[in-house]
Write an enzyme that holds these catalytic residues in place. Sequence first.
Site, mmCIF file in Angstrom:
data_model
loop_
_atom_site.group_PDB
_atom_site.id
_atom_site.type_symbol
_atom_site.label_atom_id
_atom_site.label_comp_id
_atom_site.label_asym_id
_atom_site.label_seq_id
_atom_site.Cartn_x
_atom_site.Cartn_y
_atom_site.Cartn_z
ATOM 1 N N THR A 121 47.915 78.688 67.029
ATOM 2 C CA THR A 121 46.503 78.880 66.208
ATOM 3 C C THR A 121 46.553 80.314 65.686
ATOM 4 O O THR A 121 45.935 80.924 66.693
ATOM 5 C CB THR A 121 45.288 78.242 66.869
ATOM 6 O OG1 THR A 121 45.458 76.990 66.899
ATOM 7 C CG2 THR A 121 44.270 78.310 65.567
ATOM 8 N N ALA A 256 26.788 62.276 70.382
ATOM 9 C CA ALA A 256 26.047 63.229 70.738
ATOM 10 C C ALA A 256 26.243 63.429 72.147
ATOM 11 O O ALA A 256 26.448 62.514 73.079
ATOM 12 C CB ALA A 256 24.543 62.896 70.398
ATOM 13 N N CYS A 264 39.531 75.441 72.459
ATOM 14 C CA CYS A 264 39.806 75.536 70.794
ATOM 15 C C CYS A 264 38.617 75.623 70.112
ATOM 16 O O CYS A 264 38.482 76.661 69.285
ATOM 17 C CB CYS A 264 40.714 74.202 70.549
ATOM 18 S SG CYS A 264 42.228 74.567 71.281
ATOM 19 N N ARG A 331 37.386 75.849 80.555
ATOM 20 C CA ARG A 331 37.059 76.725 79.581
ATOM 21 C C ARG A 331 35.896 76.254 78.663
ATOM 22 O O ARG A 331 35.883 75.231 78.121
ATOM 23 C CB ARG A 331 38.220 77.167 78.681
ATOM 24 C CG ARG A 331 39.170 78.132 79.423
ATOM 25 C CD ARG A 331 40.452 78.149 78.817
ATOM 26 N NE ARG A 331 41.487 77.081 78.598
ATOM 27 C CZ ARG A 331 42.621 77.070 77.879
ATOM 28 N NH1 ARG A 331 43.082 78.008 77.465
ATOM 29 N NH2 ARG A 331 43.163 75.826 78.098
HETATM 30 C C1 UDX Z 1 40.500 69.908 70.014
HETATM 31 C C2 UDX Z 1 40.749 69.188 68.896
HETATM 32 O O1 UDX Z 1 40.515 67.893 68.853
HETATM 33 C C3 UDX Z 1 42.245 69.141 68.683
HETATM 34 O O2 UDX Z 1 42.819 68.529 67.409
HETATM 35 C C4 UDX Z 1 42.761 70.411 68.538
HETATM 36 O O3 UDX Z 1 44.189 70.819 68.663
HETATM 37 C C5 UDX Z 1 42.392 71.329 69.852
HETATM 38 O O4 UDX Z 1 40.805 71.322 70.110
HETATM 39 P P1 UDX Z 1 40.329 69.451 72.565
HETATM 40 O O5 UDX Z 1 39.465 70.817 72.515
HETATM 41 O O6 UDX Z 1 41.365 69.439 73.517
HETATM 42 O O7 UDX Z 1 40.865 69.389 71.109
HETATM 43 O O8 UDX Z 1 39.214 68.402 72.917
HETATM 44 P P2 UDX Z 1 38.442 67.574 71.864
HETATM 45 O O9 UDX Z 1 38.460 66.072 72.317
HETATM 46 O O10 UDX Z 1 38.414 67.739 70.609
HETATM 47 O O11 UDX Z 1 37.049 67.816 72.586
HETATM 48 C C6 UDX Z 1 36.349 69.160 72.198
HETATM 49 C C7 UDX Z 1 34.881 69.125 72.712
HETATM 50 O O12 UDX Z 1 34.157 68.387 71.850
HETATM 51 C C8 UDX Z 1 34.872 68.677 74.198
HETATM 52 O O13 UDX Z 1 33.749 69.497 74.801
HETATM 53 C C9 UDX Z 1 34.071 67.275 73.882
HETATM 54 O O14 UDX Z 1 33.199 66.947 75.059
HETATM 55 C C10 UDX Z 1 33.123 67.376 72.610
HETATM 56 N N1 UDX Z 1 33.213 66.185 71.901
HETATM 57 C C11 UDX Z 1 34.024 65.685 71.364
HETATM 58 C C12 UDX Z 1 31.639 65.990 71.693
HETATM 59 O O15 UDX Z 1 30.795 66.537 72.159
HETATM 60 N N2 UDX Z 1 31.311 64.648 71.002
HETATM 61 C C13 UDX Z 1 32.497 64.142 70.147
HETATM 62 O O16 UDX Z 1 32.228 63.080 69.408
HETATM 63 C C14 UDX Z 1 33.829 64.486 70.359
#
Ligand code: UDX
Length: 434
Positions: A121, A256, A264, A331
Amino acid sequence: MKITIVGTGYVGLVTGACFSEVGHDVLCVDNNEQKIQMLRNNRMPIYEPGLEDVVARNVAAGRLHFSTSLIEGTDFAEVIFIAVGTPPGTTGEADLSYVEQVVREVAEHMDSYRLLVEKSTVPVNTAEQIKRTVLRYSRKDVAFDVASNPEFLREGTAIEDALKPDRVVVGVESERAAQLLKAIYEPIITRGGGVFVEMSIASAELTKHASNSFLAMKISYINAVSRICELAGADVEQVAHGMGLDRRIGRQFLKAGVGYGGSCFPKDVDAFVHLADHLGYDFDLLKDVRLINEAQRDHVMQKIRQELWVIQDKTIAILGLAFKPCTDDVREAASLYFVPRLREAGARLKLWDPVATDNFKKLFPELSYFTSIEECVREADLALILTEWSQVAELGAGRFRELMRCPVVVDGRNIFDPNEMRANGFAYHSVGRA
Ligand code: UDX
């Protein structure tokens, strides 16, 4: 086709393994000797469900190789994916020094056409910098192209996301680069579905930041709505359900909770704000996304204070250290916000996570960790749920009641039903539900 991947982290290793899974001949290069040694012994340097099998199968098939030599990587294939880390710098700006180092070494060594592909990225227009670097360090008669191919892998489902992507976005400036990337992704698109999208390099680079920041915004939006739900006596889970049935909104990323974390979203939102500012646009909307996310953790902390009155000497069970289920990654996890503050307030902490404990223990070695969720919860004055691991729900309200000294649960992921918890005599707090 032969493919070189530079960087064997979450993105590089999963991408390389999945390219070999669909038949390509892949060399993964990393300058970390220990990582490469682990991989050669089929031990994974990261936790990703299903990855070990994919790696073992393709190493055995002779399609997946590992090396610490970037020179070998440069000679191995015409197409070189750069998937090294772009960690946030002190000001939130992406640190591109690892990218620049790889580009320089490849440029110095390449003796014929190479396509350098940005998988990491990176801020928009990084490709321009890569082009300048190659021109500066390569032999003048050697042709090359640069392309952007951002990843959209989620930790915990990265194999699935890599083999069945919704879309493959490539930013290219030449037909040769387009054809090479089309040939690489052809087996994935054919088997997994999804759309292969060509665009300009700058557009592809921006698509990554814009996508991740939009997802983070969606989460902060529903978390802001959860605050209003609490004040209005509404239920955010019901509101999210009602919203999500609209295909234009969609149900995903409307959960929520205690806020987003991970390697990321926080980094990409900061980088997007920074690069927009650098270009001359003040991205206020994303600054608010960040503020709402931080406020969500503060709000849950306030619930704990209100419930316990005095935190000093109280035993608190922390359930979930990873930033999300199905990963060992801590992280920017919510646990990194709550553990220091609760310890500072004098709480006696008991920590449990089925996968991320080792990583969390590296940061807080002196705390008490439990492999059994029941032992973690036993005799606690309060249980704080930070990661929606299935084991938490499976324990069930009744067992919590039996084990805890006081039936007090602060559920940062809305795992339990408020009515059931209150029927079981709990003082139960969750997010966005009165
Ligand atoms: C994210 C993006 O989804 C992905 O496309 C990108 O390439 C990398 O970053 P990731 O960080 O691995 O992926 O996990 P993700 O499932 O997106 O969750 C990120 C954070 O958001 C987590 O802490 C999760 O608990 C939180 N989350 C996710 C919420 O609080 N509510 C949601 O509805 C979805």
